[in-house]
Design an enzyme around this catalytic site. Sequence first.
Site, mmCIF file in Angstrom:
data_model
loop_
_atom_site.group_PDB
_atom_site.id
_atom_site.type_symbol
_atom_site.label_atom_id
_atom_site.label_comp_id
_atom_site.label_asym_id
_atom_site.label_seq_id
_atom_site.Cartn_x
_atom_site.Cartn_y
_atom_site.Cartn_z
ATOM 1 N N GLU A 117 42.757 29.008 38.731
ATOM 2 C CA GLU A 117 41.743 29.540 37.907
ATOM 3 C C GLU A 117 40.940 28.302 37.443
ATOM 4 O OE1 GLU A 117 41.654 32.486 38.107
ATOM 5 O OE2 GLU A 117 43.674 32.741 38.795
ATOM 6 N N TYR B 90 42.975 41.455 36.756
ATOM 7 C CA TYR B 90 41.697 42.362 37.186
ATOM 8 C C TYR B 90 41.093 42.168 38.420
ATOM 9 C CZ TYR B 90 38.742 38.454 35.143
ATOM 10 O OH TYR B 90 38.377 37.260 34.956
ATOM 11 N N GLY B 91 41.264 40.743 39.079
ATOM 12 C CA GLY B 91 40.600 40.746 40.532
ATOM 13 C C GLY B 91 41.729 40.634 41.436
#
Length: 265
Positions: free
Chosen positions: A118, A17-18
């Site tokens: 992440e 989503y990024g």
Amino acid sequence: MTPSPANETNEFWLFGYGSLIWKPPPHYVPSIPNLPSQSPDLRLPGYITGYVRRFWQASEDHRGTPASPGRVVTLIEQSYYEKLVKPEPNHPLPVHGAAYRIPPQHVAEVSAYLDLREINGYSIQYTDFYPSVPASGQEGEGGGTIRCLVYIGLPTNPQFLGVQPPERVAEVIRRSRGPSGENSEYLFMLERALEGFGEGAGGDEHVSDLARRVRALEAKGMQGGGAASEVAESRIGDEAVSAEFERVHSGADGSHGVQEETEKP
């Protein structure tokens, strides 16, 4: 972290989503004409529901530093978000992004890569993904749902900042830089990637509003006399963003180093 309990033999789907929208995981190859052996559903555009995308996550390792953290996106559960802010008109809205199918032979490598990418406050969650186009072997409009792994900076992680005034976020993005580059580049690349989903499919007013604010700050800085040269050096122009977007999306760099966006899914 592993995408499924003690199982590195099955494929899995990853939702971005990024930065994962425009900076895909290893082994993803954009569609190439006359290459019939390539899977047509390695990357699917679509959306998830029940979340809100916000630049409320600090970035100390990619788009900022420990001394001066930048800002990147995370997802916030709709129910929790509504406890923090007054409900907004037309909410809840879907969060558009892209899902990647990770083949079994690459699960171990991609999992290790994502855990490093992440590492700054993000943890593994799972959610239903609604593809805009059918995946192979699925019938009907959109092809049904796909269970996807997604990295989210939960409110309990130390990098989660909570409610942030947009003008303040824009100021931080405007001046921040980290090992992965300008924080403003991250914002503008995300804006461009979402626009690529087409009108009505990828719009995100939060992202668009921040992009407008940062551009206004840059324009103001360019008119600031003595500070103009400094601003010009750090400013990411639309042409530069477009060139970088096309280079990365085409796989021209041929690499997936560890200095990636944080998700930055």
